[in-house]
Design an enzyme around this catalytic site. Structure first.
Site, PDB file in Angstrom:
ATOM      1  N   GLY A   1      77.074 -69.213 -57.589  1.00 53.39           N
ATOM      2  CA  GLY A   1      76.046 -69.702 -57.077  1.00 53.39           C
ATOM      3  C   GLY A   1      75.006 -68.848 -56.272  1.00 53.39           C
ATOM      4  O   GLY A   1      73.698 -69.420 -56.181  1.00 53.39           O
TER       5      GLY A   1
ATOM      6  N   ILE B   1      85.843 -75.391 -54.628  1.00 56.42           N
ATOM      7  CA  ILE B   1      86.336 -74.146 -54.772  1.00 56.42           C
ATOM      8  C   ILE B   1      87.138 -73.695 -53.573  1.00 56.42           C
ATOM      9  O   ILE B   1      88.301 -73.053 -53.667  1.00 56.42           O
ATOM     10  CB  ILE B   1      85.416 -73.095 -55.026  1.00 56.42           C
ATOM     11  CG1 ILE B   1      84.145 -73.698 -56.069  1.00 56.42           C
ATOM     12  CG2 ILE B   1      85.593 -71.907 -55.363  1.00 56.42           C
ATOM     13  CD1 ILE B   1      85.246 -73.760 -57.675  1.00 56.42           C
TER      14      ILE B   1
ATOM     15  N   SER C   1      79.880 -67.491 -62.094  1.00 55.71           N
ATOM     16  CA  SER C   1      80.042 -69.237 -62.166  1.00 55.71           C
ATOM     17  C   SER C   1      81.029 -69.745 -63.240  1.00 55.71           C
ATOM     18  O   SER C   1      81.522 -68.967 -64.105  1.00 55.71           O
ATOM     19  CB  SER C   1      78.801 -69.836 -62.148  1.00 55.71           C
ATOM     20  OG  SER C   1      78.406 -69.579 -63.586  1.00 55.71           O
ATOM     21  N   CYS C   2      81.511 -70.964 -63.174  1.00 50.45           N
ATOM     22  CA  CYS C   2      82.532 -71.597 -63.889  1.00 50.45           C
ATOM     23  C   CYS C   2      81.868 -71.305 -65.472  1.00 50.45           C
ATOM     24  O   CYS C   2      82.783 -70.835 -66.235  1.00 50.45           O
ATOM     25  CB  CYS C   2      82.681 -72.831 -63.754  1.00 50.45           C
ATOM     26  SG  CYS C   2      81.075 -73.943 -63.866  1.00 50.45           S
ATOM     27  N   ASN C   3      80.805 -71.513 -65.792  1.00 47.50           N
ATOM     28  CA  ASN C   3      80.285 -71.506 -67.163  1.00 47.50           C
ATOM     29  C   ASN C   3      80.287 -69.998 -67.569  1.00 47.50           C
ATOM     30  O   ASN C   3      80.719 -69.664 -68.606  1.00 47.50           O
ATOM     31  CB  ASN C   3      78.989 -72.120 -67.253  1.00 47.50           C
ATOM     32  CG  ASN C   3      79.120 -73.645 -67.587  1.00 47.50           C
ATOM     33  OD1 ASN C   3      80.026 -74.329 -68.385  1.00 47.50           O
ATOM     34  ND2 ASN C   3      78.316 -74.471 -66.568  1.00 47.50           N
TER      35      ASN C   3
ATOM     36  N   HIS D   1      72.426 -69.169 -67.717  1.00 46.51           N
ATOM     37  CA  HIS D   1      73.873 -68.769 -68.188  1.00 46.51           C
ATOM     38  C   HIS D   1      73.724 -67.350 -69.041  1.00 46.51           C
ATOM     39  O   HIS D   1      74.658 -66.359 -68.642  1.00 46.51           O
ATOM     40  CB  HIS D   1      74.645 -69.878 -68.761  1.00 46.51           C
ATOM     41  CG  HIS D   1      74.663 -71.127 -68.037  1.00 46.51           C
ATOM     42  ND1 HIS D   1      73.753 -72.216 -68.247  1.00 46.51           N
ATOM     43  CD2 HIS D   1      75.328 -71.707 -67.061  1.00 46.51           C
ATOM     44  CE1 HIS D   1      74.069 -73.315 -67.589  1.00 46.51           C
ATOM     45  NE2 HIS D   1      74.954 -72.869 -66.713  1.00 46.51           N
ATOM     46  N   GLY D   2      72.946 -67.344 -69.963  1.00 46.66           N
ATOM     47  CA  GLY D   2      72.687 -66.180 -70.742  1.00 46.66           C
ATOM     48  C   GLY D   2      72.580 -64.879 -70.013  1.00 46.66           C
ATOM     49  O   GLY D   2      73.670 -64.208 -69.975  1.00 46.66           O
TER      50      GLY D   2
ATOM     51  N   HIS E   1      82.959 -79.264 -68.636  1.00 47.22           N
ATOM     52  CA  HIS E   1      81.926 -78.821 -69.478  1.00 47.22           C
ATOM     53  C   HIS E   1      82.354 -78.452 -70.778  1.00 47.22           C
ATOM     54  O   HIS E   1      83.840 -78.303 -70.878  1.00 47.22           O
ATOM     55  CB  HIS E   1      81.332 -77.538 -68.973  1.00 47.22           C
ATOM     56  CG  HIS E   1      80.773 -77.261 -67.684  1.00 47.22           C
ATOM     57  ND1 HIS E   1      79.788 -78.253 -67.130  1.00 47.22           N
ATOM     58  CD2 HIS E   1      81.132 -76.581 -66.374  1.00 47.22           C
ATOM     59  CE1 HIS E   1      79.354 -77.954 -65.915  1.00 47.22           C
ATOM     60  NE2 HIS E   1      80.201 -77.155 -65.531  1.00 47.22           N
TER      61      HIS E   1
END
Lengths: 340, 340, 340, 340
Positions: free
Chosen positions: B111, B13, B140-142, B194-195, B220
């Site tokens: 993170g 990153i 984060s990415c997701n 993630h949720g 992903h």
């Protein structure tokens, strides 16, 4: 006046050659031929490449998605001094008649049999042999890698015997349909075709090659074992010889490049286009000499390593440079290889 | 006067954020901090980035390989208005005290736990919330991928419920040591983290996420199933909404992009640096609507998707743009995302 | 008197069905048909299976390598009461006329369209529907997995809606030629064919399925999200229901089974033949209930899960057992599934 | 009276050795030691193996999941004549003192340094050397594979020089955490440790080994290049020599075994337990002779190939058989290797 270059076939190799041609000071890209429209065809148009319909494609397919085409392959050939055939393996030979009829010179790739052309070519190894030729074959990625290394080793120390185990990538990164997913597949015919192919360039080299296919997409890795006739004092001389030769890239231990994943990471940040690594990649730590026995690994980027060779082949055919080293220098500066 | 940006951590990153900062008209890169020398450190130097020693590294390590360093992290912070912390997960929080002591603002990555900062951030979703803040966390990415999609869907049609199955890549391309090589590993805790993380941005969104890890390095893929409150007449409206939103890239069927290998091939030839795909990637053909139930796949490039968000976060913190869309426009033009 | 069973097609499924037939107390294997000789054909002979030549094969091919053949498929059919067609997808339908002409009953696999047979079958779900039928289709591996789970959940708590994301293995372990090697390929048509296929068994189930293909050979993993009509008090009731049902195997956290690699390791040491896992595999820890929303992962071994279903289908067609549970019990004891 | 065998360590190798011991007519398994409970521990109990707690484990951990333990490693040693140490690499050496204190003989695996034992062992190569010894080291999987091949070639034709490229699997099938996922990692130190390790058995063999790691879990593949002193007339003599030697399995072209995926498919259906292939696997088609230069591929199943060697080592230590061939015969018949 620039030499006018056509590229027939716009896949992994063809698209790279087209990009490389437009960067050369003495070449002009007159167009590229592609069979079917996809995102690469659109990008060719965006880059200003004249797009022609090749193979079994039809202009209607391109029209349907709004991509303008300038004609078909015969039209393209009519505007070119030389065509680089980058069609799939074994298709190129069938195109030779077409190229002859159009009166254009032609470069073929290593997927064709050697007799498709007057000479099989590698810039470091036999640049002069392609001078003035009308049909030249650039040898395949693995053969190119070996030929380059032989061009370093042979004149310096001589070679009694050269053995290579080729650990081959199973598919290119964008190919979704090839395996194996989990396993190793030996090429049971020994020697593999690579050894004889190297001898199209070095007819007297005592070389034996054996290949296995492994589940990766990034690069091939060659395990080289060379018995030298007159070995140097130590492996440092080998390292130095590779380091001073263009189209070789050596990694030192501190650079943190343990394997092909890290080589590609190096390539991704390089800025020369795609993830290309047009050089033979060696690990300094792996260059070993025990008596007459030299060993070294080299990683070969199957997608791009032949690209600069195609450029040099054109230059040789039209005698645009006094010698191979000069042509290589022009090519590599234009592609951004030098010094990175 | 440009905002002076430091980047602490120069991995996947951090190196991308550094490259992105130097392309912005209103930002200036004052330096990057790295713990150990490797080819990326050398390249940073070649690019003219001031190199500082971070983490448990020592200047001697860099000296030994001839890489000049400008100091340590406290030195770097002394020259910056803001630091982007791109150190490994859970390390960033420990750096907060250091940043506070230096009086610099700070951006943390996803993170870290949400309470590391005053606000969790996504440019399309809550740009305004980061205005004037001293500590911002870029999710984060997701989470970024989901938040962007929610920012498209929520205001247009409302959401009764959002379910995502995240099919996660197991390792980044340059990581050689992570698996699994052959297998699927479910994240047994449901919902996955993630949720809840999306709810740091959309507190009222009824979202449930489930994750599995699969043996790939590229991207992903999210399988989204959204029950809309007031659905449009057909899926074309969904497609149109995504298409008109920055940081979304839709592929049409004729483009030949069947899966993530082809998305990456698209990215490799794009020319914006590395293989980056900073947008959510959707397949037009996969956007489906059945009554109130909308479905779509999106591919998320874990290495780069948060990069433009970090840039926008800086702009929000220092109020450099009138609103999020303006900042996004500046960022994306500078990065070359617009129109490719 | 035992029912005489022929197996036409001796690949992944066929060889397993043959092995399963010989273990049953009420069935007799009269022979197997294979197109070409290979190590599996030799092994069939070593096991005492009568070998017939099927498809486009010829007896000469088997003779050449010393494998005795007993005839061709029509000969085989003449000795059988029922044939299990385990030929490749879409080939089976073309064989139907042959089976009719021979007057034998037939079982087809899920690769054929549903109308190839009078009924689509799963032993837990609709055993009775196959009673006395002449042509039965055993649904595919994924559909079998979902149908079994529905057979547990539906009668207990009712289902408002069932969503499955199928994370599919790209190839079987012995297939060397399929990819992708590194990437995720979404099945862009939503719903995938699995949902409609489940409705050949549960016509009223509100089910939607979405699929992605990932680079592994071991097992599929289903991410299930089920909205129950009348949910139980807690997830423990779900766990208990699965645990008490045959053809379900739950792993507890302490067992150390994190993903499909460990499931297969469990299977390898099991001793029932090959690495077969004929049960739906669930992780106890992943069975989750939030209000009416139930979630669970299940791993599905594509190579073997339909094997016991084929056995039960025969038993239903010839009315060899009073009900499905009795047949399942006989099958599973014979195969060694019970209690392992 | 049977020799009482303890197995300390119940992972990939230990569990297989335990299973092999119980099949031998002259050995008795007194127990196995494992550090932590998991499905394999439960299965050991189900098979009737006395379970002891080893390493840093505690009986409480086993109690908590209802697995009965019979004691700790010292208890186990007290009941044994010999212990097979199958603990992780480099742990075994630390256990030697424990074994000495208990007065039991010990077998170590190839992950330990050679000086852990009085002799390094391979049954075909130097059975007699282990006779009566108290501490024997069974060399690692790759070394075993090479030593066996050398035991065939050396006495028949002599060897001037032996070169092996080892294409190594990156992780075992049940390991989820090791990579690389996509890439090739050369072992840069040349020679790799395998060559010197072979010389613990054949001190005078001129052997050089080079290794690369590739992303597969199934088997290693060795590319062998041997310069013979007195070569036979043709490759058929090599094939015949391998074929007539126990612990070699050759596949003919018609058998359809192209690579390691198909070798494992062969193994899965074999019925000797797990997917084990305890023999060196050669492809007849790949055995090549050109003058004095012999080439052959061999696939090595890292999980099981040393299992029969451990059994023979016990027999040698206690002088239970008149010679190696006799012991091998007993072992292989008991394991079901002969004739399959």
């Amino acid at each position: 006046m620039r030499i006018r270059v056509a590229v027939n076939g716009y896949g992994t190799i063809g698209k790279r050659i087209a990009d490389a041609v437009v960067r050369q000071p003495d070449l002009e890209l007159v167009g590229v031929a592609k069979t079917h429209p996809d995102f690469e065809a659109r990008r060719a148009v965006e880059r200003g490449y004249a797009l022609y319909v090749g193979g079994d494609g039809s202009p209607a397919g391109f029209d349907a998605v709004g991509l303008p085409v300038a004609g078909t392959v015969p039209d393209l050939l009519g505007r070119a001094d030389v065509v680089v055939d980058a069609t799939p393996d074994k298709v190129g030979a069938g195109n030779r008649r077409l190229y002859d009829a159009a009166g254009v010179r032609a470069i073929f790739q290593g997927g064709e049999a050697a007799d498709v052309a007057e000479v099989s070519f590698n810039a470091l190894a036999n640049y002069a042999a392609a001078r003035g030729k009308r049909r030249v074959r650039v040898v395949s990625c693995n053969t190119t890698g070996i030929a380059r290394a032989a061009a370093v080793v042979l004149p310096r120390w001589g070679v009694e015997r050269w053995d290579v185990t080729l650990v081959r990538r199973a598919a290119d990164p964008a190919e979704s349909k090839k395996g194996p997913l989990n396993g190793i597949v030996p090429s049971l015919h020994i020697p593999s075709h690579h050894g004889p192919d190297v001898r199209t360039i070095f007819p007297d080299l005592a070389i034996a090659t054996v290949a296995v296919v492994v589940p990766t997409t990034l690069m091939h890795v060659h395990v080289n074992h060379v018995r030298l006739r007159s070995p140097p004092a130590d492996a440092a001389a080998l390292v130095e010889a590779f380091r001073e030769t263009p189209r070789f890239r050596l990694f030192a231990p501190w650079e943190g490049v343990g394997g092909t994943p890290q080589v590609m990471e190096f390539a991704r940040g390089r800025g020369i286009g795609r993830d290309d690594v047009m050089e033979n990649v060696l690990w300094q730590e792996g260059v070993t000499l025990e008596g007459k026995e030299a060993y070294f690994f080299q990683a070969i980027h199957q997608e791009s390593i032949v690209v600069p060779e195609n450029i040099d082949a054109i230059r040789a055919m039209f005698d645009l440079a006094p010698d191979g080293r000069t042509s290589i220098g022009i090519t590599d500066r234009a592609l951004g290889l030098a010094g990175r």
